[in-house]
Structures are given as C-alpha cells and as structure tokens.
Design a protein around this motif. Structure first.
Motif, PDB file in Angstrom:
ATOM      1  N   ARG A   1      47.328  -8.866  56.188  1.00 42.39           N
ATOM      2  CA  ARG A   1      47.579 -10.206  55.748  1.00 42.39           C
ATOM      3  C   ARG A   1      46.988 -10.444  54.087  1.00 42.39           C
ATOM      4  O   ARG A   1      46.228  -9.588  53.629  1.00 42.39           O
ATOM      5  CB  ARG A   1      46.966 -11.136  56.571  1.00 42.39           C
ATOM      6  CG  ARG A   1      47.734 -11.269  57.782  1.00 42.39           C
ATOM      7  CD  ARG A   1      47.023 -12.422  58.768  1.00 42.39           C
ATOM      8  NE  ARG A   1      47.408 -12.076  60.077  1.00 42.39           N
ATOM      9  CZ  ARG A   1      47.045 -12.550  61.078  1.00 42.39           C
ATOM     10  NH1 ARG A   1      46.190 -13.699  60.953  1.00 42.39           N
ATOM     11  NH2 ARG A   1      47.520 -12.262  62.503  1.00 42.39           N
TER      12      ARG A   1
ATOM     13  N   GLN B   1      50.909  -9.036  62.382  1.00 38.56           N
ATOM     14  CA  GLN B   1      50.519  -8.777  63.689  1.00 38.56           C
ATOM     15  C   GLN B   1      51.235  -7.803  64.322  1.00 38.56           C
ATOM     16  O   GLN B   1      52.334  -7.447  63.865  1.00 38.56           O
ATOM     17  CB  GLN B   1      50.828 -10.307  64.324  1.00 38.56           C
ATOM     18  CG  GLN B   1      52.349 -10.568  64.229  1.00 38.56           C
ATOM     19  CD  GLN B   1      52.518 -12.135  64.967  1.00 38.56           C
ATOM     20  OE1 GLN B   1      51.412 -12.690  65.362  1.00 38.56           O
ATOM     21  NE2 GLN B   1      53.720 -12.446  64.590  1.00 38.56           N
TER      22      GLN B   1
ATOM     23  N   GLU C   1      47.973  -5.227  70.804  1.00 36.75           N
ATOM     24  CA  GLU C   1      49.093  -6.020  71.247  1.00 36.75           C
ATOM     25  C   GLU C   1      49.060  -5.537  72.889  1.00 36.75           C
ATOM     26  O   GLU C   1      49.097  -4.569  73.267  1.00 36.75           O
ATOM     27  CB  GLU C   1      50.345  -5.970  70.618  1.00 36.75           C
ATOM     28  CG  GLU C   1      51.066  -6.994  71.153  1.00 36.75           C
ATOM     29  CD  GLU C   1      51.006  -8.483  70.337  1.00 36.75           C
ATOM     30  OE1 GLU C   1      50.115  -8.324  69.446  1.00 36.75           O
ATOM     31  OE2 GLU C   1      51.581  -9.698  70.816  1.00 36.75           O
TER      32      GLU C   1
ATOM     33  N   GLN D   1      44.991  -4.380  65.385  1.00 32.50           N
ATOM     34  CA  GLN D   1      45.099  -5.400  66.346  1.00 32.50           C
ATOM     35  C   GLN D   1      45.592  -4.373  67.672  1.00 32.50           C
ATOM     36  O   GLN D   1      45.985  -3.272  67.343  1.00 32.50           O
ATOM     37  CB  GLN D   1      46.080  -6.305  66.229  1.00 32.50           C
ATOM     38  CG  GLN D   1      45.723  -7.537  65.512  1.00 32.50           C
ATOM     39  CD  GLN D   1      46.875  -8.495  65.561  1.00 32.50           C
ATOM     40  OE1 GLN D   1      48.037  -8.318  65.548  1.00 32.50           O
ATOM     41  NE2 GLN D   1      46.340  -9.904  65.217  1.00 32.50           N
TER      42      GLN D   1
END
Ligand code: DAH
Length: 348
Positions: free
Chosen positions: A204, A178, A220, A218
């Motif tokens: 992952r 992440q 954040e 992603q």
C-alpha cells in the motif's frame, strides 16, 4: 672391439653427469629415451653385435648390457629421488595447521514474520485447509472489481494503491493491496467445497511510521460449502486465536464493513499484555483488533460463477506483521524491516 665399449663408457659418463642435473621426471624420461632407446648409441651397438666375430660377440654383448643396466639403475634411482623431492615440496606447499581454532558458523533463523507466517498457516492446515497462492502484481479486476469494490471506491484511489505501468489502462495493474484476490482466483479454478488459506506479501502507498509500511504480510482465509454459517466463522477464528495466543484467549466480534463480505466483522482478542484488564498497549480497553472477516458477499460468488443460493461461506484476512507485533510486544512495525541483527537475533 674394445673401442665400442670405450665409446659407450664415454656415453655413460656423459649421461650420468646430465642425469645429476635433471630436476624433473620429464627430463629423466627424455634422457632415458635418448641413451637407452632404439636410436641411442647403446641401441646401435646392440644391433651391431651380429656383425662381430663369434668370439667377440659374447664379451662385447655383456659389456653393453652392463653399461645399459648401470644406466638403467641410475635413472631409476634419480627418478625416485626427484619424486621424493616433489612430494616433500607439495606437502610443504599444502601444509595444514590442524591445531588452528575453527572459524565457527552462526546459524541463521527465519525472520520473525516468516515464523508467524508458517505457524498460522500450520494452524489452518491442521484443520484441513489447503494453501493457495496468487501473484503480487495483480489486475484491478481481481484486487477490486471481482471483490465487489467498484471503480469509485476509495480503496482504488491513487493515493492508497501502487499502480504498475502495464497495458493501456493506467489503473489496470497494481501491486495487490490485500491477499483477498486469491479468493477469486481460487474459486474461478475450483468448485466448492473450498477451504483455503493464502499467506503473502501485500502493498500500500503508506508512508513508513510505527504501524505502517508500504509492504506488509497477510493471510487470507476462505471457507465455502453448503450451509456454512457465521457460527462456523466464529468457532474457526476463536480456535485460531487460542492456538496462536494460548487457551485462555477471549475473542469478540464487532460489526464492520468490507465490500466483499456481508455481514462483516472485526475480531478482537483480549490484550496479551494486561489479559483484558486495560493497559497502555490496548489503549485501556483490554481488547486488541486482530483481523477482518465476514460472510462472503453473494456478489463475489456471482463474479466467480458460484450459485449464491446453493453455497455459503466465510472469509477472513489477518495481518501477519501485526500478529507478530502483538504476540511479542514489538513496539514498531519498522523493526521488522531493520537489518540490525540485534533485532533479528532475539527471535531465533
Ligand atoms: N482484505 C481486507 C484488508 O486488507 C481484510 C479482510 C477482511 C479479508 C475481511 C477478508 C475479509 O477476507 O472477509 O483489510
């Protein structure tokens, strides 16, 4: 002293015939040195003039000069014609056909996921957020421990995470699962207030299918200040959804769990395909899950040396590939990793 001139005429004749077969400027230069230079017969004859009786000196001298002048003129003419020939040959060799059609270039374009990456980043930068960065190979401390995710947490299982062989602990270094560890790294280095976004690649241990790939993207977000509330979180993320999808976009927040936020929520948005009426894309609910978010857990503040009684904050994490799929109706995540230009060219 006619024999001097006769000898020089012989030299001249021979030189002229050699000149005819001289094909390069270098050959001509060499010949010139040989027949007109100091060491040449003509040079020697000129030096010999002073030994001649006065009455012969003028005549022989003129004769020598005539020969030298004729030779010089022939050398110059030959030099010019050789140069012209070389030039013609060069032009032929370098011939360019300016009437040929051009090859044309096909301009490239950023990949769709990278376009979304930039666009979402820009939305937050316009709100005053700074862009922060972190490593893709991360330590378990930043990826898990400091984010209130203890060793027994299921996210730390080998079946979910790609560990990297580095150092003594087999589970000490991993490919970040992440972008959240950037929160910790940034807070360690900066005092509040903090307003950052951090887009990047995450990893992952997933088998490829329509909605999973081992690499995805992603962004954040983290806002820490005095008196940041859940209302700030809602306002900011609703603004983001409307900037990205359009001003009519509705959002809703459903309770959820993340180790590093308390309370935590999922933000859903009205389905782009049916506008909330319910369809195949949204599974009939009219809503689509967009991101995870929540109020920063006091344990995370403690891990970075912030006083949880003095500051508060919210955080969120959005899947960028997912955003691109939703907005453009891309049915398979796999298409983003497909080198087929027919896929990529639709999103120039
Ligand atoms: N890191 C979470 C994930 O990968 C997403 C996320 C959820 C990030 C909540 C956050 C957050 O910052 O507050 O599933």
């Amino acid at each position: 002293m006619d024999d001097v001139l006769a000898r020089l005429r012989g030299v001249e004749e021979e030189a002229l015939s050699r000149l005819e077969s001289a094909g390069t400027a270098a050959e001509i230069d060499a010949l010139e040195r040989e027949v007109l230079g100091n060491a040449s017969a003509i040079g020697a004859a000129k030096r010999g003039l002073r030994d001649l009786p006065e009455e012969q000196r003028r005549e022989v001298g003129r004769g020598i000069n005539d020969i030298a002048a004729r030779l010089g003129a022939c050398l110059a003419a030959r030099r010019a014609s050789v140069a012209a020939g070389e030039e013609a040959e060069r032009l032929q060799r370098e011939r360019l056909d300016l009437t040929l059609p051009g090859r044309g270039t096909r301009p490239g374009a950023a990949h769709l996921v990278m376009q979304v990456f930039e666009e979402v980043t820009d939305i937050f930068v316009a709100l005053g957020y700074t862009v922060a960065d972190g490593p893709e190979a991360e330590t378990a401390f930043y990826n898990f421990d400091a984010l209130n995710t203890p060793p027994a947490h299921p996210a730390r299982l080998e079946s979910d995470t790609l560990y990297v062989e580095h150092g003594p602990d087999p589970e000490g270094v991993l490919l970040r699962t992440q972008t959240s560890p950037v929160q910790v790294r940034y807070m360690e280095q900066h005092r509040p207030p903090v307003y950052i976004v951090s887009p990047g690649r995450v990893f992952r241990r997933d088998t490829m299918d329509a909605t999973h790939t081992p690499v995805f993207h992603q962004i954040e977000g983290l806002a820490v200040d005095t008196d940041v509330t859940f209302a700030d979180l809602k306002g900011t993320l609703a603004h983001f959804a409307r900037e990205f999808f359009g001003p009519e976009q509705q959002v809703r927040f459903l309770p959820h769990f993340f180790p590093f936020t308390e309370p935590s929520a999922e933000m859903h948005t009205t389905c782009f395909a049916c506008n909330g009426a319910g369809c195949r894309v949204c599974g009939g609910s009219g809503w689509i899950e967009l991101l995870g978010c929540g109020m920063v857990d006091p344990n995370v503040f403690q891990a970075v040396g912030y006083d949880p009684t003095a500051v508060s904050g919210f955080a969120f994490g959005v899947g960028l590939d997912r955003l691109a799929m939703i907005r453009y109706g891309v049915p398979e995540l796999r298409y983003f990793f497909d080198p087929d230009l027919r896929v990529l060219e639709q999103f120039r």
